[in-house]
Design an enzyme around this catalytic site. Structure first.
Site, PDB file in Angstrom:
ATOM      1  N   THR A  10       0.819  -1.206   0.000  1.00  0.00           N
ATOM      2  CA  THR A  10       0.000   0.000   0.000  1.00  0.00           C
ATOM      3  C   THR A  10       0.856   1.260   0.000  1.00  0.00           C
ATOM      4  OG1 THR A  10      -1.514   1.273   1.400  1.00  0.00           O
ATOM      5  CG2 THR A  10      -0.108  -0.268   2.539  1.00  0.00           C
ATOM      6  N   ASP A  11       0.274   2.359  -0.501  1.00  0.00           N
ATOM      7  CA  ASP A  11       0.983   3.652  -0.435  1.00  0.00           C
ATOM      8  C   ASP A  11       1.025   4.204   0.997  1.00  0.00           C
ATOM      9  OD1 ASP A  11      -1.691   4.376  -0.165  1.00  0.00           O
ATOM     10  OD2 ASP A  11      -1.672   5.891  -1.763  1.00  0.00           O
ATOM     11  N   GLU A  12       0.224   3.608   1.911  1.00  0.00           N
ATOM     12  CA  GLU A  12       0.199   4.140   3.292  1.00  0.00           C
ATOM     13  C   GLU A  12       1.533   3.951   4.009  1.00  0.00           C
ATOM     14  OE1 GLU A  12      -3.222   3.387   5.648  1.00  0.00           O
ATOM     15  OE2 GLU A  12      -4.593   3.563   3.956  1.00  0.00           O
ATOM     16  N   TYR A  57      -1.954  -0.420  10.936  1.00  0.00           N
ATOM     17  CA  TYR A  57      -2.066  -1.108   9.637  1.00  0.00           C
ATOM     18  C   TYR A  57      -0.856  -0.802   8.757  1.00  0.00           C
ATOM     19  CZ  TYR A  57      -3.318  -1.640   4.704  1.00  0.00           C
ATOM     20  OH  TYR A  57      -3.291  -1.949   3.358  1.00  0.00           O
ATOM     21  N   LYS A 111       2.217  -3.188   7.264  1.00  0.00           N
ATOM     22  CA  LYS A 111       2.526  -3.361   5.843  1.00  0.00           C
ATOM     23  C   LYS A 111       3.968  -2.912   5.552  1.00  0.00           C
ATOM     24  CE  LYS A 111       0.076  -4.561   2.971  1.00  0.00           C
ATOM     25  NZ  LYS A 111      -0.346  -5.916   2.452  1.00  0.00           N
TER      26      LYS A 111
HETATM   27  P1  NAD Z   1      -9.734  -7.430   2.019  1.00  0.00           P
HETATM   28  O1  NAD Z   1      -9.751  -7.147   3.485  1.00  0.00           O
HETATM   29  O2  NAD Z   1     -10.939  -7.157   1.204  1.00  0.00           O
HETATM   30  O3  NAD Z   1      -9.375  -8.982   1.795  1.00  0.00           O
HETATM   31  C1  NAD Z   1      -8.363  -9.641   2.501  1.00  0.00           C
HETATM   32  C2  NAD Z   1      -8.488 -11.130   2.213  1.00  0.00           C
HETATM   33  O4  NAD Z   1      -7.424 -11.796   2.927  1.00  0.00           O
HETATM   34  C3  NAD Z   1      -9.803 -11.758   2.691  1.00  0.00           C
HETATM   35  O5  NAD Z   1     -10.309 -12.621   1.705  1.00  0.00           O
HETATM   36  C4  NAD Z   1      -9.409 -12.525   3.939  1.00  0.00           C
HETATM   37  O6  NAD Z   1     -10.232 -13.647   4.200  1.00  0.00           O
HETATM   38  C5  NAD Z   1      -7.973 -12.914   3.617  1.00  0.00           C
HETATM   39  N1  NAD Z   1      -7.177 -13.144   4.831  1.00  0.00           N
HETATM   40  C6  NAD Z   1      -7.056 -12.312   5.907  1.00  0.00           C
HETATM   41  N2  NAD Z   1      -6.283 -12.882   6.836  1.00  0.00           N
HETATM   42  C7  NAD Z   1      -5.877 -14.092   6.339  1.00  0.00           C
HETATM   43  C8  NAD Z   1      -5.050 -15.142   6.835  1.00  0.00           C
HETATM   44  N3  NAD Z   1      -4.496 -15.052   8.047  1.00  0.00           N
HETATM   45  N4  NAD Z   1      -4.833 -16.208   6.059  1.00  0.00           N
HETATM   46  C9  NAD Z   1      -5.396 -16.309   4.824  1.00  0.00           C
HETATM   47  N5  NAD Z   1      -6.204 -15.358   4.316  1.00  0.00           N
HETATM   48  C10 NAD Z   1      -6.446 -14.257   5.060  1.00  0.00           C
HETATM   49  O7  NAD Z   1      -8.450  -6.679   1.477  1.00  0.00           O
HETATM   50  P2  NAD Z   1      -8.230  -5.906   0.101  1.00  0.00           P
HETATM   51  O8  NAD Z   1      -8.746  -4.533   0.230  1.00  0.00           O
HETATM   52  O9  NAD Z   1      -8.685  -6.760  -1.010  1.00  0.00           O
HETATM   53  O10 NAD Z   1      -6.631  -5.807   0.101  1.00  0.00           O
HETATM   54  C11 NAD Z   1      -5.839  -6.875  -0.429  1.00  0.00           C
HETATM   55  C12 NAD Z   1      -4.372  -6.494  -0.309  1.00  0.00           C
HETATM   56  O11 NAD Z   1      -4.130  -5.291  -1.028  1.00  0.00           O
HETATM   57  C13 NAD Z   1      -3.911  -6.227   1.121  1.00  0.00           C
HETATM   58  O12 NAD Z   1      -2.607  -6.733   1.252  1.00  0.00           O
HETATM   59  C14 NAD Z   1      -3.913  -4.704   1.237  1.00  0.00           C
HETATM   60  O13 NAD Z   1      -2.941  -4.281   2.171  1.00  0.00           O
HETATM   61  C15 NAD Z   1      -3.521  -4.325  -0.181  1.00  0.00           C
HETATM   62  N6  NAD Z   1      -4.002  -2.999  -0.625  1.00  0.00           N
HETATM   63  C16 NAD Z   1      -5.333  -2.657  -0.506  1.00  0.00           C
HETATM   64  C17 NAD Z   1      -5.783  -1.427  -0.995  1.00  0.00           C
HETATM   65  C18 NAD Z   1      -7.228  -1.011  -0.903  1.00  0.00           C
HETATM   66  O14 NAD Z   1      -7.560   0.135  -1.230  1.00  0.00           O
HETATM   67  N7  NAD Z   1      -8.143  -1.878  -0.497  1.00  0.00           N
HETATM   68  C19 NAD Z   1      -4.866  -0.551  -1.598  1.00  0.00           C
HETATM   69  C20 NAD Z   1      -3.513  -0.927  -1.679  1.00  0.00           C
HETATM   70  C21 NAD Z   1      -3.105  -2.160  -1.203  1.00  0.00           C
HETATM   71  O1  DAU Z   2      -4.145   3.948   0.388  1.00  0.00           O
HETATM   72  C1  DAU Z   2      -4.355   2.574   0.297  1.00  0.00           C
HETATM   73  C2  DAU Z   2      -5.200   2.108   1.469  1.00  0.00           C
HETATM   74  O2  DAU Z   2      -6.516   2.591   1.244  1.00  0.00           O
HETATM   75  C3  DAU Z   2      -5.205   0.592   1.638  1.00  0.00           C
HETATM   76  O3  DAU Z   2      -3.912   0.145   1.938  1.00  0.00           O
HETATM   77  C4  DAU Z   2      -6.170   0.172   2.745  1.00  0.00           C
HETATM   78  O4  DAU Z   2      -6.241  -1.241   2.823  1.00  0.00           O
HETATM   79  C5  DAU Z   2      -7.542   0.738   2.428  1.00  0.00           C
HETATM   80  O5  DAU Z   2      -8.430   0.423   3.480  1.00  0.00           O
HETATM   81  C6  DAU Z   2      -7.478   2.257   2.219  1.00  0.00           C
HETATM   82  O6  DAU Z   2      -7.192   2.932   3.456  1.00  0.00           O
HETATM   83  P1  DAU Z   2      -7.947   4.297   3.881  1.00  0.00           P
HETATM   84  O7  DAU Z   2      -7.880   4.421   5.341  1.00  0.00           O
HETATM   85  O8  DAU Z   2      -7.502   5.437   3.045  1.00  0.00           O
HETATM   86  O9  DAU Z   2      -9.444   3.906   3.382  1.00  0.00           O
HETATM   87  P2  DAU Z   2     -10.885   4.088   4.046  1.00  0.00           P
HETATM   88  O10 DAU Z   2     -11.888   3.694   3.023  1.00  0.00           O
HETATM   89  O11 DAU Z   2     -10.976   3.459   5.393  1.00  0.00           O
HETATM   90  O12 DAU Z   2     -10.985   5.659   4.260  1.00  0.00           O
HETATM   91  C7  DAU Z   2     -10.843   6.568   3.171  1.00  0.00           C
HETATM   92  C8  DAU Z   2     -10.931   7.989   3.730  1.00  0.00           C
HETATM   93  O13 DAU Z   2     -12.269   8.204   4.207  1.00  0.00           O
HETATM   94  C9  DAU Z   2     -10.023   8.226   4.927  1.00  0.00           C
HETATM   95  O14 DAU Z   2      -9.531   9.550   4.871  1.00  0.00           O
HETATM   96  C10 DAU Z   2     -10.950   8.053   6.135  1.00  0.00           C
HETATM   97  C11 DAU Z   2     -12.286   8.544   5.600  1.00  0.00           C
HETATM   98  N1  DAU Z   2     -13.481   7.882   6.183  1.00  0.00           N
HETATM   99  C12 DAU Z   2     -13.532   6.533   6.192  1.00  0.00           C
HETATM  100  C13 DAU Z   2     -14.623   5.871   6.717  1.00  0.00           C
HETATM  101  C14 DAU Z   2     -14.672   4.362   6.747  1.00  0.00           C
HETATM  102  C15 DAU Z   2     -14.538   8.651   6.667  1.00  0.00           C
HETATM  103  O15 DAU Z   2     -14.498   9.902   6.644  1.00  0.00           O
HETATM  104  N2  DAU Z   2     -15.625   8.002   7.198  1.00  0.00           N
HETATM  105  C16 DAU Z   2     -15.712   6.649   7.250  1.00  0.00           C
HETATM  106  O16 DAU Z   2     -16.743   6.115   7.781  1.00  0.00           O
END
Ligand code: NAD
Ligand code: DAU
Length: 348
Positions: A131-133, A156, A160
């Site tokens: 992630t970019d975080e 988180y 990562k």
């Molecule tokens: P998600 O939470 O939707 O899915 C995570 C999946 O991992 C689920 O299917 C869960 O069952 C599985 N999992 C969790 N713990 C596990 C374990 N111990 N063993 C096996 N499986 C397990 O997550 P996502 O949003 O699809 O993110 C996927 C990946 O991409 C993560 O590594 C996250 O850090 C990265 N990522 C997410 C975003 C985003 O915006 N969602 C952006 C950048 C990177």
């Molecule tokens: O940048 C990549 C990341 O983006 C991934 O690595 C993470 O897995 C993914 O969850 C996401 O993280 P964020 O914290 O940016 O996403 P989230 O959807 O939780 O929140 C987006 C923005 O919205 C953040 O500034 C918090 C705000 N927010 C979020 C929720 C859930 C609100 O204002 N209200 C809310 O109820």
């Protein structure tokens, strides 16, 4: 079958889109989805490909070291695309240990098991999805690049960042053939409604308050999930071993502007009067340690591998809203039971 590819976390949001893409585009690969099915994992996300002859699901937990060693030895994968993780920042603030265990230890177990079987790993690949975080928070100016120093701020992102460091250390120390990508915020179908966009869609649909953290001035760079999946495909096949690639949408939105835009779009879709949904916006206590701004510079991926996002945000958001509105059963199923407890606890 000329290759066996393990995709971890394939029942989650991004993983399910990666699974679908690989099962359909690479009929010669045997695709194995390894997922423990936490609250975020949902086999309905990939029901359409579940009967494909080149697809197999294995329920298993990456934090179980003995299981992972057995699984990797039995499977003998040529490549692993590692998406399994605890992914929600707010949950990491309540329960950091789960993030440490899955995101750091789980990643290390996988790599140790691969080291056992990849003695001459010239054509193998462990692809760590990150992630970019990990780069922390930007001010009003500038972008994250691949050389930005790590400065994670939440449990988180700390987990990562740590896993990224472990992955690079296994390349340097043991020669494990790794590649890493760090992506910005994804949105699209199948995202669990704890994340901003699907949570707002679900609440607008039910006329519930729309909880905007702080003043809604934080900025995120949004990318449609299928564009992330296309970047993962490209990096898995063409990325250089040992390298890191940033992936982003060049699409920055202030949270409050995004929520307002979503309200207007949903008013139209639901046949409501313009402005009805905006009345639901409620400013709530800010997230602890809330990063102000993320923005990715994806020049390396663009120039070296020729990747571009395919969708404009307005188009992607409309596709997303349409998907949630026509998949009522999916939304009802994931928002019943435990989700209600989660919602009460986090938004009380
Ligand atoms: P998600 O939470 O939707 O899915 C995570 C999946 O991992 C689920 O299917 C869960 O069952 C599985 N999992 C969790 N713990 C596990 C374990 N111990 N063993 C096996 N499986 C397990 O997550 P996502 O949003 O699809 O993110 C996927 C990946 O991409 C993560 O590594 C996250 O850090 C990265 N990522 C997410 C975003 C985003 O915006 N969602 C952006 C950048 C990177
Ligand atoms: O940048 C990549 C990341 O983006 C991934 O690595 C993470 O897995 C993914 O969850 C996401 O993280 P964020 O914290 O940016 O996403 P989230 O959807 O939780 O929140 C987006 C923005 O919205 C953040 O500034 C918090 C705000 N927010 C979020 C929720 C859930 C609100 O204002 N209200 C809310 O109820």
């Amino acid at each position: 079958m000329n290759k066996t590819i393990v995709i971890t976390g394939g029942a989650g949001f991004i993983g399910s889109h990666v699974i679908r893409r690989f099962v359909k585009n690479y009929p010669d690969y045997q695709i194995i989805n390894l997922d423990s099915l936490t609250y975020a994992g949902n086999l309905n996300n990939i029901e359409d490909v579940s009967k494909s002859s080149n697809y197999k699901f294995v329920k298993g937990d990456i934090t179980d070291r003995d299981f992972i060693f057995r699984f990797i030895a039995d499977t003998q994968p040529d490549g692993v695309i590692h998406l399994a993780a605890e992914s929600h920042v707010d949950r990491s603030i309540r329960n950091p240990v789960a993030f440490l265990t899955t995101n750091i230890l789980g990643t290390v177990h996988l790599m140790d098991a691969l080291r056992e079987i990849w003695k001459e790993p010239t054509d193998k690949r462990f692809y760590h999805i990150s992630t970019d975080e990990v780069y922390g928070s930007l001010g009003k100016e500038g972008y994250f690049t691949e050389s930005t120093a790590y400065d994670p701020k939440s449990p988180y992102s700390a987990s990562k960042a740590s896993s990224d460091h472990f992955v690079r250390s296994y390349f340097n120390t043991f020669g494990l053939p790794i590649v890493i990508s760090n992506c910005s915020n994804n949105y699209g179908p199948n995202q669990f409604p704890e994340k901003l966009i699907p949570l707002m869609i679900n609440n607008i649909r039910h006329n519930k308050p729309l909880p905007v953290y702080g003043k809604g001035e934080n900025i995120r760079d949004w990318l449609y999930v299928e564009d992330h999946a296309s970047a993962i495909d490209l990096i898995f096949h063409k990325g250089k071993t040992g390298e890191t690639y940033n992936i982003g949408g060049e699409n920055e939105w202030k949270n409050i502007d995004l929520v307002n835009f979503l309200c207007q779009l949903m008013d139209k879709k639901l046949g409501r009067n313009s402005g009805d949904s905006e009345k639901l916006i409620t400013y709530v206590t800010d997230r602890a340690g809330h990063d102000l701004r993320y923005a990715i510079e994806a020049e390396k991926l663009r120039d070296e591998l020729g990747w571009r996002p395919s969708l404009q945000f307005e188009e992607g958001l409309e596709k997303t809203v349409d998907w949630y509105l026509s998949n009522d059963d999916w939304l009802e199923a994931v928002t019943s039971g435990d989700y209600q407890n989660y919602y009460q606890e986090y938004y009380k």
